[in-house]
Motif scaffolding. Structure first.
Motif, mmCIF file in Angstrom:
data_model
loop_
_atom_site.group_PDB
_atom_site.id
_atom_site.type_symbol
_atom_site.label_atom_id
_atom_site.label_comp_id
_atom_site.label_asym_id
_atom_site.label_seq_id
_atom_site.Cartn_x
_atom_site.Cartn_y
_atom_site.Cartn_z
ATOM 1 N N ALA A 339 -3.213 12.295 -41.287
ATOM 2 C CA ALA A 339 -4.385 12.574 -42.122
ATOM 3 C C ALA A 339 -5.517 13.216 -41.328
ATOM 4 O O ALA A 339 -6.587 13.479 -41.878
ATOM 5 N N GLY A 340 -5.296 13.456 -40.037
ATOM 6 C CA GLY A 340 -6.305 14.104 -39.218
ATOM 7 C C GLY A 340 -7.258 13.151 -38.528
ATOM 8 O O GLY A 340 -8.336 13.553 -38.096
ATOM 9 N N CYS A 341 -6.854 11.874 -38.407
ATOM 10 C CA CYS A 341 -7.709 10.855 -37.781
ATOM 11 C C CYS A 341 -6.929 10.169 -36.656
ATOM 12 O O CYS A 341 -6.424 9.052 -36.838
ATOM 13 N N PRO A 342 -6.787 10.797 -35.488
ATOM 14 C CA PRO A 342 -5.932 10.256 -34.435
ATOM 15 C C PRO A 342 -6.504 9.063 -33.678
ATOM 16 O O PRO A 342 -5.792 8.445 -32.888
ATOM 17 N N ALA A 343 -7.766 8.730 -33.892
ATOM 18 C CA ALA A 343 -8.368 7.580 -33.206
ATOM 19 C C ALA A 343 -9.145 6.747 -34.213
ATOM 20 O O ALA A 343 -9.894 7.287 -35.025
ATOM 21 N N ALA A 344 -8.944 5.424 -34.167
ATOM 22 C CA ALA A 344 -9.635 4.545 -35.114
ATOM 23 C C ALA A 344 -9.855 3.181 -34.479
ATOM 24 O O ALA A 344 -9.010 2.692 -33.730
ATOM 25 N N MET A 345 -10.988 2.577 -34.806
ATOM 26 C CA MET A 345 -11.327 1.264 -34.270
ATOM 27 C C MET A 345 -11.729 0.343 -35.417
ATOM 28 O O MET A 345 -12.603 0.691 -36.225
ATOM 29 N N ALA A 346 -11.081 -0.817 -35.512
ATOM 30 C CA ALA A 346 -11.396 -1.788 -36.556
ATOM 31 C C ALA A 346 -12.417 -2.793 -36.047
ATOM 32 O O ALA A 346 -12.445 -3.136 -34.859
ATOM 33 N N LEU A 347 -13.257 -3.289 -36.949
ATOM 34 C CA LEU A 347 -14.243 -4.292 -36.560
ATOM 35 C C LEU A 347 -13.581 -5.604 -36.190
ATOM 36 O O LEU A 347 -14.010 -6.273 -35.251
ATOM 37 N N VAL A 348 -12.545 -5.970 -36.928
ATOM 38 C CA VAL A 348 -11.891 -7.269 -36.709
ATOM 39 C C VAL A 348 -10.855 -7.147 -35.610
ATOM 40 O O VAL A 348 -9.969 -6.285 -35.657
ATOM 41 N N LEU A 354 -11.693 -13.312 -44.779
ATOM 42 C CA LEU A 354 -12.585 -12.243 -45.232
ATOM 43 C C LEU A 354 -14.037 -12.699 -45.267
ATOM 44 O O LEU A 354 -14.933 -11.966 -44.823
ATOM 45 N N GLU A 355 -14.277 -13.908 -45.764
ATOM 46 C CA GLU A 355 -15.667 -14.373 -45.848
ATOM 47 C C GLU A 355 -16.308 -14.501 -44.467
ATOM 48 O O GLU A 355 -17.505 -14.256 -44.297
ATOM 49 N N ASP A 356 -15.500 -14.861 -43.460
ATOM 50 C CA ASP A 356 -16.016 -14.947 -42.094
ATOM 51 C C ASP A 356 -16.328 -13.559 -41.546
ATOM 52 O O ASP A 356 -17.349 -13.352 -40.876
ATOM 53 N N ALA A 357 -15.441 -12.605 -41.837
ATOM 54 C CA ALA A 357 -15.666 -11.236 -41.370
ATOM 55 C C ALA A 357 -16.929 -10.651 -41.997
ATOM 56 O O ALA A 357 -17.723 -9.985 -41.315
ATOM 57 N N LEU A 358 -17.124 -10.914 -43.279
ATOM 58 C CA LEU A 358 -18.317 -10.398 -43.948
ATOM 59 C C LEU A 358 -19.585 -11.041 -43.381
ATOM 60 O O LEU A 358 -20.600 -10.373 -43.187
ATOM 61 N N ALA A 359 -19.507 -12.328 -43.109
ATOM 62 C CA ALA A 359 -20.674 -13.037 -42.563
ATOM 63 C C ALA A 359 -21.034 -12.547 -41.171
ATOM 64 O O ALA A 359 -22.201 -12.588 -40.759
ATOM 65 N N GLN A 360 -20.032 -12.081 -40.431
ATOM 66 C CA GLN A 360 -20.250 -11.643 -39.049
ATOM 67 C C GLN A 360 -20.232 -10.115 -38.930
ATOM 68 O O GLN A 360 -20.002 -9.568 -37.847
ATOM 69 N N ALA A 361 -20.478 -9.427 -40.015
ATOM 70 C CA ALA A 361 -20.322 -7.974 -40.037
ATOM 71 C C ALA A 361 -21.157 -7.278 -38.961
ATOM 72 O O ALA A 361 -20.668 -6.360 -38.287
ATOM 73 N N GLN A 362 -22.400 -7.695 -38.798
ATOM 74 C CA GLN A 362 -23.274 -7.020 -37.830
ATOM 75 C C GLN A 362 -22.770 -7.150 -36.394
ATOM 76 O O GLN A 362 -22.598 -6.139 -35.712
ATOM 77 N N PRO A 363 -22.519 -8.366 -35.874
ATOM 78 C CA PRO A 363 -22.008 -8.442 -34.499
ATOM 79 C C PRO A 363 -20.635 -7.796 -34.348
ATOM 80 O O PRO A 363 -20.354 -7.188 -33.296
ATOM 81 N N LEU A 364 -19.783 -7.888 -35.348
ATOM 82 C CA LEU A 364 -18.478 -7.232 -35.272
ATOM 83 C C LEU A 364 -18.636 -5.720 -35.207
ATOM 84 O O LEU A 364 -17.907 -5.029 -34.471
ATOM 85 N N LEU A 365 -19.577 -5.183 -35.978
ATOM 86 C CA LEU A 365 -19.837 -3.746 -35.952
ATOM 87 C C LEU A 365 -20.278 -3.287 -34.570
ATOM 88 O O LEU A 365 -19.769 -2.297 -34.034
#
Length: 380
Positions: A339-348, A354-365
């Motif tokens: 799809a033209g996106c050879p590099a990607a980084m996930a927050l998690v 999911l609720e924990d990931a959403l609560a910690q979105a800022q530090p994970l980002l």
């Protein structure tokens, strides 16, 4: 002397969690630490849905304005629009007719209206504005533009000649369409709707069948809306003298795509309209890398009209690499690369509710932004 790396930062919002501005700020902070000589150009983007007005105003140096309108349930509310330096006015229907404006227990697309979105357009037309960009994403409605066209001066009458309320429940009762009272300035307008779907108005792939349930429609409601849309669509085709029902995108935003076409407007991929407005191609011509992203990168992310898909196409044409930052990645490396996106980084980085990931979105980002910038620094 090594040439400074030029990076365009063009993320979408992480819907309901992080704004595109927050993502840009995290990437900027990480770059200051790990790529201090890099030249960063921020471009908040959207695809016609929620956040489009603010994104385009920020990207193009436009001005935000507010207007008093009618909300999706008939309540008064304030809705923003943007005036860009070239005179283009940007309206997103999510501001006046959006799903988040309707409490969950009151979601019924037979009872919601696009009237407030029409009020925004009518106000701009009366003020002499003639270049209008309308975002069709995030709607709470399925009125096939009854509300929007009513606000612009159209009348929809039942068999007894009575004017009908501009909501989805009225579609099947329309017997006569009167467009003679439309805003006179509308004919001189360039109306472009930002649309990221190709659904027709009716049928198994139509607006009611595909998008009705997420707006609160049960099976009976879907059938009622689909039948009403087919009836109204035929009348609207007769009134304007051109095909509408089966046109790609006619089913966007509960049939508002069909109404835009009926009014002489055009449907355009939302991300392309946004990128064109902010001069993306010119900026891309001097870039070494683009970073985009969104909350969840999956097959839809690289499809018609979506932010990442639109940016990936332009990066491929210009030969500029694209990296992604995302809340989660649902595609393999091979799929992303194709799809033209050879590099990607996930927050998690590890299994997490999911609720924990959403609560910690800022530090994970911020952590993911540092990991991505560290990877880019290694490639320098």
């Amino acid at each position: 002397m090594t040439k400074a790396m030029h990076i365009l930062l063009a993320p979408d919002s992480f819907k309901g969690t992080l704004t595109s501005r927050q993502v840009i700020e995290a990437l900027t902070q990480a770059a200051a630490e790990l790529l201090p000589t890099a030249v960063l150009t921020p471009i908040p983007v959207a695809d016609g849905g929620e956040g489009t007005v603010e994104a385009m105003a920020a990207a193009a140096g436009g001005q935000l304005h507010e207007q008093s309108v009618t909300g999706p349930l008939g309540e008064p509310r304030q809705a923003c629009w943007a005036l860009l330096p070239d005179g283009v006015c940007v309206v997103e229907m999510a501001q006046a007719s959006g799903l988040p404006l309707v409490p969950i227990h009151r979601r019924d697309p037979r009872q919601t209206t696009t009237y407030g979105t029409g009020q925004q357009l009518a106000g701009l037309i009366r003020a002499g504005r003639r270049r209008l960009l309308l975002g069709l994403g995030g709607s709470a409605t399925h009125d096939v533009g009854l509300g929007l066209m009513s606000a612009l001066g159209a009348r929809f009458l039942d068999e007894g000649g009575r004017e009908l309320p501009p909501v989805g429940a009225s579609l099947a009762q329309v017997a006569h369409i009167d467009l003679s009272g439309l805003e006179p300035g509308l004919a001189q307008c360039q109306l472009i709707a930002m649309c990221d779907v190709t659904n027709p108005l009716c049928g198994p792939q139509g607006a009611a069948s595909i998008y009705g349930p997420q707006k609160g429609a049960d099976e009976a409601c879907v059938r009622q809306l689909d039948a009403g849309s087919a009836h109204f669509g035929r009348l609207l085709e007769q009134a304007v003298g051109r095909p509408l029902i089966d046109m790609p995108g006619a089913g966007a935003a509960g049939g508002l795509g069909a109404a835009v076409l009926a009014l002489g407007g055009q449907l355009k991929r939302g991300i392309d309209a946004v990128l064109d407005a902010c001069g993306f191609d010119k900026l891309l011509s001097t870039a070494d890398l683009v970073i985009s992203g969104e909350g969840r990168v999956d097959a839809q992310s690289v499809s018609y009209g979506k932010v990442i898909g639109g940016i990936a196409r332009r990066c491929a044409e210009a030969g500029v690499p694209l990296a992604l930052i995302a809340g989660s990645l649902a595609l393999s490396y091979e799929e992303l690369a194709a799809a033209g996106c050879p590099a990607a980084m996930a927050l998690v980085r590890e299994p997490m509710a999911l609720e924990d990931a959403l609560a910690q979105a800022q530090p994970l980002l911020h952590d993911a932004a540092r990991r991505l910038m560290a990877l880019i620094a290694l490639r320098r």
